[in-house]
Enzyme design. Structure first.
Site, mmCIF file in Angstrom:
data_model
loop_
_atom_site.group_PDB
_atom_site.id
_atom_site.type_symbol
_atom_site.label_atom_id
_atom_site.label_comp_id
_atom_site.label_asym_id
_atom_site.label_seq_id
_atom_site.Cartn_x
_atom_site.Cartn_y
_atom_site.Cartn_z
ATOM 1 N N GLY A 221 0.784 -1.227 0.000
ATOM 2 C CA GLY A 221 0.000 0.000 0.000
ATOM 3 C C GLY A 221 0.815 1.277 0.000
ATOM 4 O O GLY A 221 0.264 2.358 0.190
ATOM 5 N N CYS A 222 2.117 1.168 -0.204
ATOM 6 C CA CYS A 222 2.970 2.360 -0.287
ATOM 7 C C CYS A 222 3.347 2.596 -1.746
ATOM 8 O O CYS A 222 3.638 1.651 -2.476
ATOM 9 C CB CYS A 222 4.247 2.175 0.530
ATOM 10 S SG CYS A 222 3.980 2.239 2.306
ATOM 11 N N VAL A 223 3.341 3.850 -2.151
ATOM 12 C CA VAL A 223 3.756 4.205 -3.503
ATOM 13 C C VAL A 223 5.258 3.941 -3.640
ATOM 14 O O VAL A 223 5.719 3.413 -4.636
ATOM 15 C CB VAL A 223 3.417 5.680 -3.812
ATOM 16 C CG1 VAL A 223 3.974 6.091 -5.154
ATOM 17 C CG2 VAL A 223 1.915 5.895 -3.763
ATOM 18 N N SER A 224 6.019 4.270 -2.590
ATOM 19 C CA SER A 224 7.466 4.021 -2.570
ATOM 20 C C SER A 224 7.720 2.557 -2.243
ATOM 21 O O SER A 224 6.843 1.861 -1.743
ATOM 22 C CB SER A 224 8.129 4.878 -1.485
ATOM 23 O OG SER A 224 7.806 6.221 -1.638
#
Length: 157
Positions: free
Chosen positions: A54-57
């Site tokens: 769930g993290c873009v990074s």
């Protein structure tokens, strides 16, 4: 603004420090300082099992438990996100799993960072936080379900 008295001491200290910084640029600098404090993350641990969903990074975290206390490691390919990882690790490392489980993520409002985080970074922060809590509770459950070797041998005989 006061600091939530239920926060663990290290996290309360971090919140208090953020509260004393009124300049947005200086808050970002302090957040980036946490990124620099993280020890190098082993390349071998950069695997799907350790990735924060769930993290873009790209964010990776691991946890170990020693003498009933949880120790975290983490890394990210984005400096701001790495700062959030560092902040959380600094604030939660070395605590018993039960204490980590009792912390709520709303302390981020007390830091003032929430108003300057983009929605995707705020979501990333929440996902990193809940991943650290899940890891701590998983380690706690695993360590409480383990039997001493001698006890296991006695039950087999």
């Amino acid at each position: 603004m006061s600091v939530d008295p239920s926060l663990p001491p290290a996290l309360a200290k971090i919140v208090k420090r953020f509260q004393s910084i009124t300049d947005t640029k200086r808050r970002y600098e302090y957040l980036l300082w946490f990124a620099k404090q993280l020890p190098p993350f082993p390349e071998a641990d950069k695997q799907p099992d350790n990735k924060v969903v769930g993290c873009v990074s790209q964010v990776y975290v691991t946890a170990t438990i020693e003498s009933g206390l949880v120790h975290f490691q983490g890394d990210s390919d984005a400096q701001m996100t790495k700062g959030l990882v560092g902040l959380l690790i600094k604030g939660l490392d070395g605590l018993p799993p039960e204490q980590i489980a009792r912390v709520t993520p709303d302390f981020i409002q007390q830091t003032g960072l929430n108003v300057s985080l983009t929605p995707s970074r705020a979501n990333g922060f929440y996902n990193i936080f809940t991943t650290l809590q899940r890891l701590a509770l998983t380690l706690s459950a695993a360590s409480s379900n383990s039997f001493p070797t001698q006890q296991l041998e006695d039950t087999v005989d």
